[in-house]
Design a protein around this motif. Structure first.
Motif, PDB file in Angstrom:
ATOM      1  N   SER A 119      32.652 -40.411  35.948  1.00 28.85           N
ATOM      2  CA  SER A 119      31.216 -40.622  35.745  1.00 28.85           C
ATOM      3  C   SER A 119      30.921 -41.790  34.808  1.00 28.85           C
ATOM      4  CB  SER A 119      30.580 -39.349  35.181  1.00 28.85           C
ATOM      5  OG  SER A 119      31.135 -39.032  33.915  1.00 28.85           O
ATOM      6  N   ASN A 120      31.982 -42.387  34.269  1.00 25.34           N
ATOM      7  CA  ASN A 120      31.847 -43.491  33.310  1.00 25.34           C
ATOM      8  C   ASN A 120      30.954 -43.087  32.130  1.00 25.34           C
ATOM      9  OD1 ASN A 120      32.450 -46.129  32.439  1.00 25.34           O
ATOM     10  ND2 ASN A 120      30.476 -46.874  33.170  1.00 25.34           N
ATOM     11  N   SER A 121      31.174 -41.868  31.627  1.00 23.13           N
ATOM     12  CA  SER A 121      30.351 -41.359  30.531  1.00 23.13           C
ATOM     13  C   SER A 121      31.188 -41.150  29.271  1.00 23.13           C
ATOM     14  CB  SER A 121      29.688 -40.036  30.927  1.00 23.13           C
ATOM     15  OG  SER A 121      30.663 -39.063  31.257  1.00 23.13           O
ATOM     16  N   PHE A 122      30.545 -41.324  28.117  1.00 22.31           N
ATOM     17  CA  PHE A 122      31.190 -41.208  26.827  1.00 22.31           C
ATOM     18  C   PHE A 122      30.524 -40.120  25.988  1.00 22.31           C
ATOM     19  CE2 PHE A 122      32.031 -45.459  28.299  1.00 22.31           C
ATOM     20  CZ  PHE A 122      33.261 -45.820  27.778  1.00 22.31           C
ATOM     21  N   ASP A 123      31.345 -39.340  25.275  1.00 15.36           N
ATOM     22  CA  ASP A 123      30.843 -38.374  24.291  1.00 15.36           C
ATOM     23  C   ASP A 123      31.604 -38.595  22.996  1.00 15.36           C
ATOM     24  OD1 ASP A 123      29.021 -36.619  25.941  1.00 15.36           O
ATOM     25  OD2 ASP A 123      30.886 -36.400  27.084  1.00 15.36           O
ATOM     26  N   ASN A 124      30.871 -38.708  21.895  1.00 14.93           N
ATOM     27  CA  ASN A 124      31.479 -39.028  20.613  1.00 14.93           C
ATOM     28  C   ASN A 124      31.447 -37.840  19.662  1.00 14.93           C
ATOM     29  OD1 ASN A 124      32.036 -41.785  21.232  1.00 14.93           O
ATOM     30  ND2 ASN A 124      29.850 -42.234  20.992  1.00 14.93           N
ATOM     31  N   PHE A 125      32.520 -37.724  18.851  1.00 11.95           N
ATOM     32  CA  PHE A 125      32.662 -36.616  17.909  1.00 11.95           C
ATOM     33  C   PHE A 125      33.070 -37.176  16.542  1.00 11.95           C
ATOM     34  CE2 PHE A 125      33.668 -35.227  22.181  1.00 11.95           C
ATOM     35  CZ  PHE A 125      32.886 -34.093  22.338  1.00 11.95           C
ATOM     36  N   SER A 126      32.448 -36.684  15.495  1.00  9.76           N
ATOM     37  CA  SER A 126      32.713 -37.170  14.149  1.00  9.76           C
ATOM     38  C   SER A 126      32.856 -35.975  13.206  1.00  9.76           C
ATOM     39  CB  SER A 126      31.575 -38.080  13.683  1.00  9.76           C
ATOM     40  OG  SER A 126      30.378 -37.329  13.554  1.00  9.76           O
ATOM     41  N   THR A 127      32.810 -36.239  11.908  1.00 14.32           N
ATOM     42  CA  THR A 127      32.896 -35.158  10.924  1.00 14.32           C
ATOM     43  C   THR A 127      31.731 -34.187  11.067  1.00 14.32           C
ATOM     44  OG1 THR A 127      31.824 -36.648   9.321  1.00 14.32           O
ATOM     45  CG2 THR A 127      34.231 -36.508   9.254  1.00 14.32           C
ATOM     46  N   ARG A 128      30.618 -34.639  11.648  1.00  9.18           N
ATOM     47  CA  ARG A 128      29.467 -33.752  11.872  1.00  9.18           C
ATOM     48  C   ARG A 128      29.803 -32.646  12.857  1.00  9.18           C
ATOM     49  NH1 ARG A 128      25.495 -35.258  14.428  1.00  9.18           N
ATOM     50  NH2 ARG A 128      26.284 -37.150  15.423  1.00  9.18           N
ATOM     51  N   HIS A 129      30.846 -32.884  13.677  1.00  6.84           N
ATOM     52  CA  HIS A 129      31.238 -31.896  14.678  1.00  6.84           C
ATOM     53  C   HIS A 129      32.442 -31.077  14.222  1.00  6.84           C
ATOM     54  CE1 HIS A 129      29.145 -35.150  16.883  1.00  6.84           C
ATOM     55  NE2 HIS A 129      28.632 -34.146  17.573  1.00  6.84           N
ATOM     56  N   GLY A 130      32.847 -31.252  12.953  1.00  6.35           N
ATOM     57  CA  GLY A 130      33.929 -30.442  12.415  1.00  6.35           C
ATOM     58  C   GLY A 130      35.251 -31.160  12.218  1.00  6.35           C
ATOM     59  N   LEU A 131      35.325 -32.447  12.556  1.00  5.25           N
ATOM     60  CA  LEU A 131      36.562 -33.180  12.315  1.00  5.25           C
ATOM     61  C   LEU A 131      36.823 -33.273  10.816  1.00  5.25           C
ATOM     62  CD1 LEU A 131      36.341 -36.176  14.845  1.00  5.25           C
ATOM     63  CD2 LEU A 131      37.580 -34.019  15.106  1.00  5.25           C
ATOM     64  N   GLN A 132      38.091 -33.215  10.429  1.00  2.59           N
ATOM     65  CA  GLN A 132      38.453 -33.271   9.011  1.00  2.59           C
ATOM     66  C   GLN A 132      38.332 -34.688   8.446  1.00  2.59           C
ATOM     67  OE1 GLN A 132      42.315 -31.396   9.716  1.00  2.59           O
ATOM     68  NE2 GLN A 132      41.720 -29.764   8.310  1.00  2.59           N
ATOM     69  N   GLY A 133      38.310 -35.675   9.316  1.00  2.00           N
ATOM     70  CA  GLY A 133      38.194 -37.063   8.894  1.00  2.00           C
ATOM     71  C   GLY A 133      37.809 -37.925  10.080  1.00  2.00           C
ATOM     72  N   SER A 134      37.701 -39.225   9.839  1.00  2.00           N
ATOM     73  CA  SER A 134      37.232 -40.123  10.895  1.00  2.00           C
ATOM     74  C   SER A 134      38.270 -41.135  11.350  1.00  2.00           C
ATOM     75  CB  SER A 134      35.990 -40.890  10.411  1.00  2.00           C
ATOM     76  OG  SER A 134      34.943 -40.007  10.092  1.00  2.00           O
ATOM     77  N   VAL A 135      39.231 -41.459  10.486  1.00  2.37           N
ATOM     78  CA  VAL A 135      40.177 -42.540  10.779  1.00  2.37           C
ATOM     79  C   VAL A 135      41.489 -41.939  11.273  1.00  2.37           C
ATOM     80  CG1 VAL A 135      41.383 -44.552   9.887  1.00  2.37           C
ATOM     81  CG2 VAL A 135      39.097 -43.973   9.024  1.00  2.37           C
ATOM     82  N   PHE A 136      41.825 -42.231  12.522  1.00  2.00           N
ATOM     83  CA  PHE A 136      43.041 -41.696  13.121  1.00  2.00           C
ATOM     84  C   PHE A 136      44.154 -42.737  13.065  1.00  2.00           C
ATOM     85  CE2 PHE A 136      39.754 -38.927  14.448  1.00  2.00           C
ATOM     86  CZ  PHE A 136      40.347 -37.680  14.573  1.00  2.00           C
TER      87      PHE A 136
END
Length: 223
Positions: free
Chosen positions: A188-205
């Motif tokens: 579908s060429n669609s993107f969904d983004n997840f950050s610390t607001r969604h429960g991630l412990q950090g942002s930089v992988f």
């Protein structure tokens, strides 16, 4: 001490095989380990238990100390070896033909020069090759036309720095980036983004810190 180590099951000690700054490794089907280092690319024979330089006309590229910082090594389903570098683009090696192709930029059309810092290389279940870069987002490789196609923009990807790519059972691509995680649906060429607001412990992988478990869990390492 830095180097390449191995450990036999049920043994306590690790065994050191090579003295080099190892950044990533990839084991190919012919029982070799390709070792990407901060100073070049080297081949190690599991059978022989030692470094085993590749017989190639490209002797200035393989198995020599150089200024090439290797960020990723990957062999695709066609047997092509892809070598990503810190800032000198992507190399494509065809073993049978002993052909080495240098993609200094993934896109270089006289106007744009982008993609000279590849970080992630991944082939999905449909044998589509994907490249994640440090500053230019996500690309896919069109094998028939032999060109790279830019897929993302700064507006649909949570960060233009893509460190890791994994595919789930629904054929979505999950990317660990410098700003969180992005899920991409190629159909579908669609993107969904997840950050610390969604429960991630950090942002930089981290580059090369990812896996999918046998029961379907996706795992990525944070810095």
């Amino acid at each position: 001490e830095y180097g390449l180590y191995s450990k036999v099951k049920n043994e306590v000690a690790f065994h050191r095989h090579a003295e080099m700054h190892v950044r990533n490794i990839f084991i190919t089907n012919d029982n070799y380990i390709w070792i990407g280092t901060s100073h070049g690319l080297f081949r190690y024979s599991i059978t022989l238990g030692r470094l085993d330089p590749l017989a190639s006309k490209h002797a200035d590229f393989f198995d020599v100390q150089s200024n090439l910082y290797i960020t990723r090594v990957f062999e695709d389903s066609k047997g092509v070896l892809w070598i990503a570098t810190n800032s000198k683009g992507l190399f494509e090696y065809h073993h049978q033909a002993d052909s080495l192709i240098h993609h200094e930029y993934l896109i270089q059309d006289g106007i744009n020069e982008v993609g000279n810092q590849p970080r992630a290389i991944f082939e999905d279940s449909r044998n589509q090759l994907w490249i994640g870069t440090k500053t230019d987002g996500l690309f896919k490789y069109d094998r028939e036309r032999k060109i790279f196609i830019s897929i993302s923009t700064p507006y649909n990807l949570i960060s233009n720095t893509v460190y890791n790519i994994i595919e789930d059972e629904q054929k979505n691509l999950w990317m660990g980036t410098h700003g969180g995680i992005t899920r991409y649906n190629p159909a579908s060429n669609s993107f969904d983004n997840f950050s610390t607001r969604h429960g991630l412990q950090g942002s930089v992988f981290e580059t090369n810190a990812h896996l999918i478990t046998t029961n379907g869990y996706l795992m990525m390492g944070l810095s």
